[in-house]
Motif scaffolding. Structure first.
Motif, PDB file in Angstrom:
ATOM      1  N   LYS A 168     -11.473   7.446  -0.927  1.00 17.21           N
ATOM      2  CA  LYS A 168     -11.001   7.956  -2.219  1.00 17.21           C
ATOM      3  C   LYS A 168     -10.240   9.250  -2.058  1.00 17.21           C
ATOM      4  O   LYS A 168      -9.626   9.738  -3.003  1.00 17.21           O
ATOM      5  N   PRO A 214      -7.470  12.029  -1.045  1.00 17.79           N
ATOM      6  CA  PRO A 214      -6.015  11.927  -1.138  1.00 17.79           C
ATOM      7  C   PRO A 214      -5.459  11.185   0.069  1.00 17.79           C
ATOM      8  O   PRO A 214      -5.852  11.432   1.205  1.00 17.79           O
ATOM      9  N   GLU A 268       7.288  16.401  -5.065  1.00 16.69           N
ATOM     10  CA  GLU A 268       7.010  14.956  -5.193  1.00 16.69           C
ATOM     11  C   GLU A 268       7.070  14.252  -3.831  1.00 16.69           C
ATOM     12  O   GLU A 268       6.290  13.351  -3.521  1.00 16.69           O
ATOM     13  N   LYS A 270       0.904  18.199  -1.034  1.00 14.02           N
ATOM     14  CA  LYS A 270       1.250  16.839  -1.429  1.00 14.02           C
ATOM     15  C   LYS A 270       1.603  16.044  -0.172  1.00 14.02           C
ATOM     16  O   LYS A 270       2.390  16.504   0.667  1.00 14.02           O
ATOM     17  N   HIS A 315       0.790  -1.217   0.000  1.00  9.74           N
ATOM     18  CA  HIS A 315       0.000   0.000   0.000  1.00  9.74           C
ATOM     19  C   HIS A 315       0.824   1.270   0.000  1.00  9.74           C
ATOM     20  O   HIS A 315       0.335   2.305  -0.423  1.00  9.74           O
ATOM     21  N   PRO A 328       3.113   2.621  -1.868  1.00 12.14           N
ATOM     22  CA  PRO A 328       3.301   3.400  -3.089  1.00 12.14           C
ATOM     23  C   PRO A 328       2.101   4.249  -3.484  1.00 12.14           C
ATOM     24  O   PRO A 328       2.254   5.248  -4.187  1.00 12.14           O
ATOM     25  N   PHE A 329       0.942   3.880  -3.019  1.00  9.02           N
ATOM     26  CA  PHE A 329      -0.248   4.576  -3.511  1.00  9.02           C
ATOM     27  C   PHE A 329      -0.765   5.654  -2.590  1.00  9.02           C
ATOM     28  O   PHE A 329      -1.669   6.383  -2.934  1.00  9.02           O
ATOM     29  N   ALA A 387       0.624   8.499  -1.389  1.00  2.58           N
ATOM     30  CA  ALA A 387       0.846   9.901  -1.719  1.00  2.58           C
ATOM     31  C   ALA A 387       0.558  10.201  -3.171  1.00  2.58           C
ATOM     32  O   ALA A 387       1.098  11.134  -3.757  1.00  2.58           O
ATOM     33  N   ASP A 388      -0.250   9.477  -3.820  1.00  4.29           N
ATOM     34  CA  ASP A 388      -0.589   9.645  -5.230  1.00  4.29           C
ATOM     35  C   ASP A 388      -1.073  11.032  -5.581  1.00  4.29           C
ATOM     36  O   ASP A 388      -0.598  11.665  -6.503  1.00  4.29           O
ATOM     37  N   LYS A 389      -2.056  11.426  -4.801  1.00  2.34           N
ATOM     38  CA  LYS A 389      -2.768  12.657  -5.164  1.00  2.34           C
ATOM     39  C   LYS A 389      -2.473  13.719  -4.140  1.00  2.34           C
ATOM     40  O   LYS A 389      -2.414  13.427  -2.944  1.00  2.34           O
TER      41      LYS A 389
END
Lengths: 574, 688, 273
Positions: free
Chosen positions: B565, B567, B514, B528, B332, B334-335, B337-339
């Motif tokens: 859903k 962030p 990033e 972010k 989990h 990797p996903f 900080a996606d948005k």
């Protein structure tokens, strides 16, 4: 010695009634009625009328007011007025206080409880004031070594009570003397009086030889006592007056045995069984024809059956008991006639009444309610020959014990103290309870004759035949009005020890009394004042004899010897 | 030879008098005198007779019972020649026994009095040593109020029992929070619990003695002040080793209305236990084990056993979750900080129409393209009345901000206010700093935020970032605001500003951030996420759930950041509990609380050695039918479906019988329920 | 002493009553009541009723039930009280000084009571079977009589036989033995060793005597046997009285402590009467 006892000269004459009877006295008496009218030839040489007068009679002097006999007294002599006069109190009866009796009253709860703290610390403490003062209405005077109780105020007695004079020549007291029954009336001397006292053996022997005298006595007895006697028995209760009168008319008086039982039994007890048997006259023999129903009037009789070489006791009979009923009923109901199954023997002197067989069969049995009929006799019982079974049959008691009770005449007791030494832990709680209920004084000794584990403690047995009461000069020893207990009026007792010596069981003890400080009370001669004491069966206590009630292990019972069933039950319980 | 010692005639044998307290001192020699001691135990004997003067001579008067006249006769002076030697009377057997009884009583009472008066008094009266834990307590008075007040007070207390309440207080002096109602619970709770237990069907009437007490009709005694007195269950003076907390099963059942014999024998069913609420971390065991872990793509990442993720706590009681890094990260991380989170985004407007209308808006970038409101920005502005009204109007009219040609004057006014709201926000932040944010959020959330909370929520937002934003969005903001605040109308200038372009070669802002942090991208202020455990998200979610008192704001915020859903998708796993009052975001799985005592304890670690091949699934069996995720659609942790099948009592009862593992109630259950922090020691700081 | 159905029945009632107390105790405990107060009062009440036997004995003039029935009650209530005692103590050994002393006293009272019951049943038949029945308090008198008779006999033997053998035998072997009660344990345990030894001594002595001396020795032997019987009664009767020297004083000690115990437990347990 074989056969009936042959007596050359009555042994009792070794101890004559009085040593002071002179020839003049005898001569004088022989001139008086009824003796002058008697046929001297009907008396055997060994027992002449003169000798009877000399040995069995005595002359006694009474002063004005002296009490001669008291209602309720036991006496073994009759009286004849020689000179002066005696008054008999007809009604009402003289009160107990005047007769030297204590008036027993049951204690209440407080009265009972009071004994907890009111009993003195020391033994035999008495209220000295009462001891010395005596009763106000009677006094005591000693004459010729004899103590007489006299009424202080004869005129007022004469006024308040209906009395009748008895003139010179009157005989009185002969029925009570012969029957060993309580005197029915009280008499006192009216002016200086001379009385002839005849002991019962004398009366009996004269009656036996002189028809007129016999008729006189028997008539008196039939009139006064016989009907009452018969009426008291369940067998005759259903008869109406007329019928019972006819039974009384047919009844025969019989006397067996020579010696008074209480003077002879200790000697007899030392003899072997067979020897003893010879001293027991047969009243109705085993195997003899059934000629009547026997009622014991006085004394004791032994029922025995011959087994092997001995005659084991089946039971004993006392005053008021009957013998021969089973056989009579059997013969009445069945064609086969059986003789007496057992022997009835007199233990010492026994007076019996015999109701002839015909009278019983014709009058008594037909009217008898079936529930009064005895169980039918079982003939030819297989175990009948076992000595054990013979005694068990009668009482359920151990053979030896039963013989022991008879030999020692314990059978006389109505409240005999039995101690089962197999249960008794010798804690003396009985003695302490006795003391607590008798002003800190035990009234019995926890010792006595013993058979096996049964000890007959030395406590008054309140006998059926209370020989202790014979000869009390003051009437201090008497039967209680409550339940017939034999009691001693301590204040009337003069410590003469007559009763203590008379008691064949060592059950009366003399004590030296003390004052409140515990010092012995002395008389003028500095001798301690003695009193005769014994068990009074807690007559004034709630709940009955405290000894029995105090026994923690059911080792002590006061038993009535006329009912052996409960005794056997008690002794045989585990 | 037949020797007879005892003769019965009255001359030889006078009455034996065991009732007398004293016996002649010469009885032991076998020669007692006939007088006997007095009632006081003094010898009364003098001489055998008192001679009498008769005819000028003294004569002996000794009675026949004593042997009759003696041969010598009295002495010339009139005294008896046979004086009885004095003796020391001896107590009778009965008296000896009575004296011994009195001695024993005197010794017993005397000894008590002496010891009671001395040093050892309390030790003597104590009915036994105290248990080890209490053994260092002082004298009786430490617990017994009546102690030390003397016999009179004792006797009084015998009849009044007056010290019970104060005695209880003596216990509570050390053992705080333990008095009062059973289980420290309210009567209402207890009633409900009884009902619940009854519903779960306990039966059997209880152990034998419990049934006996039922027959006797006894109910539990109540202490003077209500509740249950300590000594009802805890009885001291049973010695050092005595466990005064030990309770028999029947004693526990005394209060319980549903009575049964033992576990496995009438014990009410466990019901939901141990799944009494939904898990704090939403982890669908069924989906993971049944689906994801078996996916070949994940083969290298899937855990092999339960132990990978679940470890016992230090007490061995609870099974703890090993944590994100061990249990979740491999798939989990990797996903997360996606948005970025859009904080503020200028809405796109029909600028031409506004120009035509000569709306009082000041300048507004024509290239703004926001189509909706951002929850956090909204939170910052919603205290602005104009903004709030405008938003309400837009929603009501379903207004398309890109087509404002037909709006009326009223609508125009709302649009103007909307635009000024944005400008005022930026202006306020730039001119007032964090205070502006503090003021705005406090007003919006109806909560009084402090500086720290605001700082947390700003998450290191630098003034330069806002300044850049202002320069790009509203270059003349300060002038416009001055005029606006003066009340001067400022129509939108007709020349549309240039669209902002990054200088060539410059990194895209998003790329710069990033690894997480703030950045402005065109007309959007973004945050972010830094990855799992991002503080910004934690703080804003806590603000939304816990701090915020405004329901609407809360809903709006949760809508934006509090959904799976959103962030970071925090709430996808970290469930939010919020029903009444302040809610909670479950950042962690269940954690042990050493001070807390619940109704039931289960020590997982103790059972490890006993379970067989089935391991954890001996008790915890997955339930494929269960719709686990459905339990996480709301903030109520009590409406849920467990991943696991209900726990069967049999699992426990197989071993927990009286003779095997034991079936005492107290093996699993606690009476004193609540928080009981360990006793604190107050040591003053001193240095030598 | 045989156990009859009656004995067993009464014991059964006592046992059932104790079982009832056990359930009362357990039932109260299960309802979190303190049963020790109830069992304690029952125990004390029971002990008081037991002690009332003594009071009853001091009131022989009141028509309170017969003492023999009190004793039956005493025995079976005693068993009941023993049971209640164990229940009161919860089958534990007490801790406190007073409680331990009380428990020890209780055990002494109970055991001496059982012993007493046994002695009361077993010794009287033995007393019946041997020797003359004597009153305990008179034993010193009889013993003195026997010793004096033996002394006289020894002197007489010297006069009659002009030999001192019997007198010497008496002086050396018997005189001291005659002076006071002897052989307590021998008699209590019914060992019979002394009797046998006496017989042997007399038998071997007889071997060396002429007919006159034998006659005297025979009389001495009779006295010795009588003395032995008296010793026997002394030993057994003393034992019958002796056990109460434990039972009763311990009872009163126990009751005195019980009063203190009652005050303490009620005052310190905060439990009013």
């Amino acid at each position: 010695m074989d056969g009936p006892l042959v007596i050359q000269r009555p042994m009792r004459w070794d101890n004559p009634f009085s040593t002071e009877m002179t020839d003049e006295d005898v001569d004088r008496i022989m001139t008086l009625e009824p003796f002058c009218n008697m046929d001297e030839s009907s008396f055997p040489p060994s027992m002449s009328l003169r000798d009877i007068v000399r040995n069995d009679m005595r002359i006694r002097n009474y002063r004005h007011g002296d009490i001669v006999v008291r209602r309720g007294d036991y006496g073994n002599s009759a009286f004849m007025v020689l000179s002066g006069s005696v008054r008999v109190v007809i009604n009402p009866d003289l009160p107990d206080a005047l007769l030297g009796r204590q008036t027993e009253k049951k204690r209440g709860v407080f009265g009972a409880l009071k004994q907890l703290w009111a009993n003195p610390d020391m033994p035999e403490v008495r209220d000295v004031a009462r001891l010395k003062g005596g009763g106000a209405e009677t006094g005591q005077r000693v004459r010729d070594g004899e103590t007489h109780t006299f009424l202080q105020d004869v005129p007022s007695i004469m006024k308040d009570y209906h009395t009748e004079p008895l003139r010179e020549g009157t005989i009185f007291g002969e029925i009570a003397a012969l029957g060993r029954t309580p005197r029915t009336l009280s008499l006192f001397a009216d002016g200086d009086t001379e009385l002839l006292e005849i002991r019962w053996q004398g009366i009996r022997d004269i009656r036996r030889r002189d028809e007129a005298f016999r008729n006189h006595i028997d008539k008196l007895y039939r009139e006064r006592s016989l009907i009452h006697h018969l009426r008291a028995l369940p067998l005759f209760q259903h008869l109406d007056d007329e019928t019972i009168q006819s039974v009384a008319d047919a009844t025969v008086f019989e006397t067996y045995g020579e010696f008074e039982w209480h003077t002879s039994f200790k000697k007899l007890a030392e003899l072997t069984g067979a020897e003893r048997l010879r001293h027991e006259p047969v009243i109705a023999g085993e195997g003899e024809y059934v000629d009547g129903l026997f009622l014991i009037r006085t004394g004791f009789a032994r029922v025995s059956r011959h087994v092997n070489h001995g005659d084991p006791t089946i039971s004993f009979l006392g005053r008021g008991e009957v013998y021969g009923l089973e056989e009579l009923v059997h013969n009445w109901k069945n064609d086969d006639q059986i003789p007496y199954q057992n022997s009835l023997r007199g233990l010492g002197n026994v007076d019996v009444l015999r109701v002839p067989t015909k009278i019983v069969e014709d009058i008594v049995l037909p009217n008898l309610p079936p529930n009064l009929l005895p169980a039918p006799i079982v003939l030819d019982k297989p175990e009948a020959d076992s000595i054990q079974s013979v005694t068990q049959e009668g009482s359920g008691l151990d053979t030896g014990l039963l013989e022991f009770l008879v030999e020692n005449r314990i059978i006389n007791g109505r409240a005999t103290m039995l101690i089962n030494t197999d249960r008794c832990v010798r804690c003396d709680d009985c003695v302490r309870a006795c003391a607590a209920t008798h002003n800190n004084n035990p009234r019995f000794a926890r010792h006595g004759r013993r058979y096996g584990n049964v000890m007959i403690a030395n406590a008054c047995m309140h006998c059926t035949d209370p020989v202790c009461m014979i000869g009390c000069p003051t009437g201090a020893i008497h039967r209680s009005s409550l339940q017939g207990q034999v009691v001693i009026n301590d204040s009337a007792c003069i410590g003469c020890a007559t009763c203590a010596n008379s008691c064949p069981y060592d059950n009366i003890r003399m004590v030296a009394v003390r004052d409140e400080n515990g010092d012995f009370v002395l008389d003028e001669a500095n001798a301690p004042i003695m009193k005769s004491t014994k068990c009074d069966l807690c007559v004034d206590q709630m709940g009955g004899p405290s000894c029995e009630r105090a026994c923690p292990h059911d080792a002590l019972r006061r038993v009535n010897m006329s009912d052996l069933g409960p005794i056997a039950e008690w002794l045989n319980q585990s | 030879m037949n020797l007879k010692l005892q003769r019965f005639d009255y001359r030889s044998s006078p009455y034996e008098r065991p009732n007398q307290e004293w016996v002649c001192g010469r009885l032991a020699e076998g020669k007692p005198c006939l007088v006997g001691p007095g009632g006081n135990g003094v010898c009364r004997a003098q001489s055998e007779c008192r001679p009498l003067m008769k005819d000028g001579r003294w004569i002996c008067t000794r009675s026949d019972a004593a042997g009759g006249k003696c041969s010598q006769g009295p002495a010339p002076d009139g005294s008896c020649c046979n004086p009885i030697p004095k003796c020391s009377p001896k107590p009778s057997i009965r008296r000896q026994r009575g004296m011994l009884s009195r001695y024993v009583v005197a010794v017993v009472v005397g000894l008590l009095l002496v010891l009671a008066g001395g040093m050892t008094g309390e030790a003597v009266f104590s009915p036994g040593p105290l248990s080890a834990a209490h053994s260092e307590l002082g004298g009786c008075a430490s617990c017994h109020t009546v102690s030390g007040k003397g016999m009179v007070a004792w006797a009084h207390s015998m009849f009044t029992g007056g010290s019970e309440t104060s005695d209880i207080q003596n216990c509570l002096g050390c053992h705080e929070n333990r008095g009062g109602n059973p289980h420290n619970q309210t009567s209402a709770f207890l009633a409900a619990a009884s009902e619940d237990a009854a519903a779960r069907g306990g039966e059997g009437g209880g152990p034998l003695m419990t049934r006996v007490s039922a027959v006797m009709g006894l109910s539990v005694p109540e202490a003077d002040g209500g509740g249950v007195a300590c000594r009802t269950c805890h009885q001291e003076h049973g010695g050092h080793q005595n466990d005064i907390t030990k309770m028999s099963n029947s004693e526990c059942q005394a209060c319980h209305t549903t009575k049964f014999n033992a576990i496995g024998d009438g014990h009410p069913e466990f019901g939901a236990y141990p799944y009494l609420r939904r898990t704090r971390i939403a982890f669908d065991h069924q989906a993971h084990i049944g689906k994801y872990f078996v996916d070949p793509n994940n083969a290298d990442k899937a855990p092999g056993t339960c132990r990978t993720c679940h470890v016992p706590d230090t007490q061995g009681k609870l099974m703890l979750f090993a944590g994100f890094d061990t249990g979740c990260a491999s798939c989990h991380a990797p996903f997360i900080a996606d948005k970025p989170v859009e904080i503020l985004k200028l809405p796109g407007m029909d600028v031409d129409s506004l120009i035509d209308m000569e709306a009082d808006t000041g300048e507004y970038p024509a290239y703004a393209e926001g189509e909706e409101f951002q929850a956090i920005g909204d939170a910052l502005m919603r205290s602005d009345e104009g903004y709030a009204a405008a938003r309400a109007y837009i929603e009501e009219e379903d207004l398309d901000l890109f087509d404002l040609a037909d709006i009326d004057e009223d609508g125009q006014k709302h649009i103007e206010n909307l635009i000024w709201a944005y400008k005022t926000l930026i202006y306020d932040i730039l001119t007032q700093g964090p205070e502006a944010i503090q003021e705005r959020l406090s007003a919006a959330s109806d909560a009084d935020l402090n500086q720290k909370q605001v700082a947390d929520l700003m998450a290191g937002l630098h003034i330069d970032a806002v300044s850049i934003l202002q320069q790009r969005w509203f270059p003349n903001l300060f002038e416009e605001m001055e005029a606006h605040l003066d009340g001067t109308a400022q129509p939108m200038p007709e020349d549309e500003g240039e669209e902002y372009e990054l200088p060539d070669g410059m990194l895209e802002e998003a790329d710069w951030s990033e690894g997480g942090g703030w950045y402005v991208e065109y007309f959007t202020l973004n945050y972010k996420l830094t990855g799992h455990g991002d503080k910004f998200m934690r703080d804003w979610l806590r603000f939304a759930v816990v701090t915020n008192q405004d329901e609407e704001l809360g809903a709006s915020l949760m809508d934006a950041i509090g959904t799976p859903k959103s962030p970071g998708g925090c709430v996808g796993c970290h469930s939010v509990d919020k029903t009444d009052g302040p809610g909670e975001v479950n950042w962690k799985s269940r954690q042990p609380n050493p001070s807390a005592v619940g109704f039931t304890d289960f020590f997982h670690a103790k059972h490890f050695a006993l379970i067989g091949d089935k391991g954890c699934s001996t008790c915890h069996e997955l339930n494929p039918e269960a719709d686990y995720t459905a339990g996480f659609t709301d903030f109520d942790n009590s409406t849920f479906t467990s991943n696991f099948s209900p726990l069967s009592q049999k699992v426990c009862a197989d071993c927990h019988t009286e003779s095997v593992a034991g079936n005492d109630c107290t093996q699993c259950h606690n009476y004193h329920v609540g928080e009981f922090p360990p006793a604190a020691v107050d040591t003053k700081l001193t240095a030598k | 002493m045989t156990l009859t159905r009656k004995h067993i029945g009464r014991f059964g009632i006592a046992f059932l009553a104790a079982v009832a107390i056990y359930f009362l105790h357990g039932g109260m405990q299960a309802a979190l009541w303190e049963p020790a107060f109830v069992t304690g009062w029952i125990l004390l009440g029971g002990m008081l009723v037991l002690t009332l036997l003594n009071t009853r004995k001091k009131l022989p003039f009141l028509p309170l039930a017969k003492v023999r029935n009190w004793v039956k009650l005493h025995v079976y209530l005693g068993w009941f009280v023993v049971g209640t005692f164990l229940i009161h103590l919860d089958f534990n050994v007490p801790n406190g000084w007073i409680e331990t002393t009380m428990a020890v006293l209780f055990v002494i009272v109970a055991l001496s009571g059982v012993l007493g019951a046994f002695l009361s049943k077993s010794l009287p038949p033995r007393l019946t079977r041997r020797g003359e029945e004597v009153i305990f308090e008179r034993i010193p008198i009889f013993m003195t009589q026997l010793r004096e008779a033996a002394d006289d006999l020894a002197v007489y033997s010297v006069e009659q036989t002009t030999s001192t053998s019997i007198a010497d035998f008496y002086a050396e072997r018997l005189r001291d033995w005659f002076t006071r009660p002897r052989d307590y344990f021998e008699h209590i345990m019914e060992l019979g060793g002394r009797r046998f030894a006496l017989k042997q001594e007399f038998d071997s002595m007889e071997r060396y005597l002429n007919d006159t001396e034998k006659e005297v020795l025979g009389e001495l032997r009779a006295l010795a046997e009588k003395k032995s019987d008296l010793d026997y009664h002394y030993a057994l009767q003393k034992t019958l009285k002796g056990w109460l020297f434990i039972h009763i004083p311990a009872t009163y000690g126990l009751l005195a402590l019980a009063v203190v115990h009652v005050i303490l437990v009620h005052a310190f347990a905060g439990m009013s009467l």
